[in-house]
Write a protein that holds these residues in place. Structure first.
Motif, mmCIF file in Angstrom:
data_model
loop_
_atom_site.group_PDB
_atom_site.id
_atom_site.type_symbol
_atom_site.label_atom_id
_atom_site.label_comp_id
_atom_site.label_asym_id
_atom_site.label_seq_id
_atom_site.Cartn_x
_atom_site.Cartn_y
_atom_site.Cartn_z
ATOM 1 N N ALA A 1 6.049 7.269 -8.226
ATOM 2 C CA ALA A 1 5.445 8.600 -8.282
ATOM 3 C C ALA A 1 3.954 8.523 -7.936
ATOM 4 O O ALA A 1 3.431 9.352 -7.172
ATOM 5 N N TYR A 2 3.267 7.540 -8.498
ATOM 6 C CA TYR A 2 1.843 7.342 -8.195
ATOM 7 C C TYR A 2 1.642 7.087 -6.709
ATOM 8 O O TYR A 2 0.758 7.677 -6.063
ATOM 9 N N ASP A 3 2.462 6.217 -6.139
ATOM 10 C CA ASP A 3 2.337 5.867 -4.727
ATOM 11 C C ASP A 3 2.615 7.070 -3.828
ATOM 12 O O ASP A 3 1.926 7.284 -2.828
ATOM 13 N N THR A 4 3.612 7.864 -4.176
ATOM 14 C CA THR A 4 3.949 9.047 -3.384
ATOM 15 C C THR A 4 2.807 10.050 -3.365
ATOM 16 O O THR A 4 2.430 10.585 -2.314
ATOM 17 N N LEU A 5 2.224 10.315 -4.522
ATOM 18 C CA LEU A 5 1.107 11.253 -4.599
ATOM 19 C C LEU A 5 -0.129 10.711 -3.890
ATOM 20 O O LEU A 5 -0.874 11.460 -3.246
ATOM 21 N N LYS A 6 -0.339 9.423 -3.977
ATOM 22 C CA LYS A 6 -1.506 8.801 -3.347
ATOM 23 C C LYS A 6 -1.422 8.877 -1.827
ATOM 24 O O LYS A 6 -2.428 9.119 -1.143
ATOM 25 N N ASN A 7 -0.226 8.688 -1.279
ATOM 26 C CA ASN A 7 -0.076 8.604 0.169
ATOM 27 C C ASN A 7 0.356 9.912 0.834
ATOM 28 O O ASN A 7 0.039 10.139 2.003
ATOM 29 N N ARG A 8 1.072 10.766 0.117
ATOM 30 C CA ARG A 8 1.578 11.986 0.744
ATOM 31 C C ARG A 8 1.113 13.262 0.074
ATOM 32 O O ARG A 8 1.259 14.344 0.623
ATOM 33 N N GLY A 9 0.566 13.150 -1.126
ATOM 34 C CA GLY A 9 0.230 14.344 -1.877
ATOM 35 C C GLY A 9 -1.105 14.954 -1.494
ATOM 36 O O GLY A 9 -1.965 14.301 -0.911
ATOM 37 N N LYS A 10 -1.232 16.203 -1.842
ATOM 38 C CA LYS A 10 -2.516 16.913 -1.707
ATOM 39 C C LYS A 10 -2.841 17.524 -3.052
ATOM 40 O O LYS A 10 -2.014 17.498 -3.979
ATOM 41 N N SER A 11 -4.017 18.049 -3.188
ATOM 42 C CA SER A 11 -4.459 18.582 -4.471
ATOM 43 C C SER A 11 -3.451 19.587 -5.043
ATOM 44 O O SER A 11 -3.027 20.520 -4.358
ATOM 45 N N GLY A 12 -3.047 19.364 -6.278
ATOM 46 C CA GLY A 12 -2.096 20.246 -6.947
ATOM 47 C C GLY A 12 -0.653 19.773 -6.890
ATOM 48 O O GLY A 12 0.178 20.257 -7.659
ATOM 49 N N ASP A 13 -0.325 18.841 -5.994
ATOM 50 C CA ASP A 13 1.037 18.313 -5.909
ATOM 51 C C ASP A 13 1.356 17.476 -7.146
ATOM 52 O O ASP A 13 0.467 16.839 -7.730
ATOM 53 N N GLU B 1 0.812 -1.207 0.000
ATOM 54 C CA GLU B 1 0.000 0.000 0.000
ATOM 55 C C GLU B 1 0.851 1.265 0.000
ATOM 56 O O GLU B 1 0.431 2.307 -0.465
ATOM 57 N N ASN B 2 2.053 1.165 0.549
ATOM 58 C CA ASN B 2 2.920 2.330 0.643
ATOM 59 C C ASN B 2 4.357 1.894 0.369
ATOM 60 O O ASN B 2 4.994 1.259 1.203
ATOM 61 N N LEU B 3 4.851 2.227 -0.814
ATOM 62 C CA LEU B 3 6.191 1.784 -1.205
ATOM 63 C C LEU B 3 7.281 2.435 -0.368
ATOM 64 O O LEU B 3 8.411 1.955 -0.350
ATOM 65 N N GLU B 4 6.959 3.540 0.297
ATOM 66 C CA GLU B 4 7.965 4.177 1.150
ATOM 67 C C GLU B 4 8.300 3.299 2.353
ATOM 68 O O GLU B 4 9.329 3.489 2.998
ATOM 69 N N GLU B 5 7.421 2.356 2.663
ATOM 70 C CA GLU B 5 7.694 1.436 3.754
ATOM 71 C C GLU B 5 8.639 0.316 3.329
ATOM 72 O O GLU B 5 9.167 -0.417 4.163
ATOM 73 N N VAL B 6 8.808 0.152 2.015
ATOM 74 C CA VAL B 6 9.736 -0.849 1.508
ATOM 75 C C VAL B 6 11.155 -0.325 1.697
ATOM 76 O O VAL B 6 11.452 0.820 1.394
#
Length: 313
Positions: free
Chosen positions: A280-292, A21-26
């Motif tokens: 990139a998709y995972d980062t925006l999905k988990n940490r991004g907000k509108s416009g990021d 669910e969150n590649l940053e945890e890998v």
């Protein structure tokens, strides 16, 4: 003009990335071995198919099936796959059996059937019972980007959803070829394999991830081209949430901006930029907000490279 959104993403790599669910945890560590972290294929592929499928086929079928289960897309208008090498292991098996076969003996046809570059997209279509547009793009280190461009065009021309994938497997001959091309040892040791699959859709939902730009450029002009692309959307390079950079045939070079080199985590294979796209998709999905937004820069070779920009709406 219709917009294009990423609905789901699945990757199999040398890290434990499948269905995370969150590649940053890998754990993002320096690439040390070529061994894939593979899922239990029995959960996605019929046992009979597992027995007669090569590794590239198994990881593609499992990833595409898992990708479909992660979205509500029902009407796939196209299945598009990018691959730099295709199914060369099956090609080698077929040629070997042809050369070593006794006179007047029958040669098993399976390796020949599965040896074509488009065998992966064809098998996925059979598994999903899909009879729509089916295409495989083979453009060395830009195979994924040309597949992505094709998928974006399909959505903008009327398809509701498209299956997009990229896959390459490691074969021993790659190391031999790299030696002949006088690649440094540190580059040859990073040769790897992996696959990534996505479902793209016209449907915009809350916190959707949009494919904003896809472009192939001359390598020497990559940063200037990126600035121009972003300026066209009133964005600046400095405001990017994250920049993911991959080096295919080129040595790693120092870049004068914050970035993460994904090929240091999963190794080098022709379509590794698909994993950068997933990051990139995972980062925006988990940490991004509108416009990021995030950028994926693929330094493919000395002549041509690519830019992909994703934005959260």
């Amino acid at each position: 003009m219709r917009k294009v959104f990423v609905k789901s993403a699945v990757s199999i790599t040398c890290l434990d990335t499948f269905l995370k669910e969150n590649l940053e945890e890998v754990k993002k560590s320096v690439f040390v071995e070529k061994k894939l972290v593979e899922p239990n294929y029995k959960d996605y592929i019929a046992p009979a198919m597992i027995r007669r499928s090569s590794k590239v086929m198994k990881m593609s079928l499992a990833s595409s099936q898992a990708c479909m289960e992660g979205t509500d897309a029902e009407d796939l208008g196209a299945i598009i796959v990018g691959s730099g090498l295709g199914c060369l292991m099956d090609t080698e098996k077929f040629l070997h059996s042809s050369i070593t076969a006794e006179s007047d003996s029958l040669i098993p046809p399976l390796a020949f059937i599965q040896s074509g570059h488009n065998a992966v997209s064809g098998q996925i279509a059979l598994q999903l019972k899909n009879q729509q547009y089916n295409m495989t793009h083979v453009q060395k280190g830009l195979s994924f980007e040309y597949s992505l461009l094709d998928a974006v065009l399909r959505i903008k021309e009327g398809n509701k959803a498209v299956m997009l994938g990229a896959v390459d497997e490691y074969i021993v001959h790659l190391d031999e070829l790299a030696q002949r091309m006088a690649w440094p040892d540190e580059l040859r040791e990073q040769l790897s394999e992996g696959c990534s699959f996505f479902v793209l859709s016209e449907e915009e939902t809350d916190a959707a991830i949009e494919v904003l730009e896809v472009k192939t450029v001359q390598t020497q002009n990559l940063i200037d081209e990126l600035d121009t692309l972003l300026a066209g959307h009133s964005l600046t390079f400095e405001s990017s949430l994250s920049n993911f950079v991959g080096f295919n045939e080129l040595p790693v070079v120092d870049l004068e901006f914050p970035h993460q080199v994904y090929t240091e985590w999963v190794g080098r294979y022709f379509t590794s930029s698909a994993f950068g796209f997933h990051l990139a998709y995972d980062t925006l999905k988990n940490r991004g907000k509108s416009g990021d937004f995030c950028t994926v820069l693929n330094f493919s070779d000395a002549q041509f490279s690519s830019i992909v920009v994703l934005r959260r709406v």
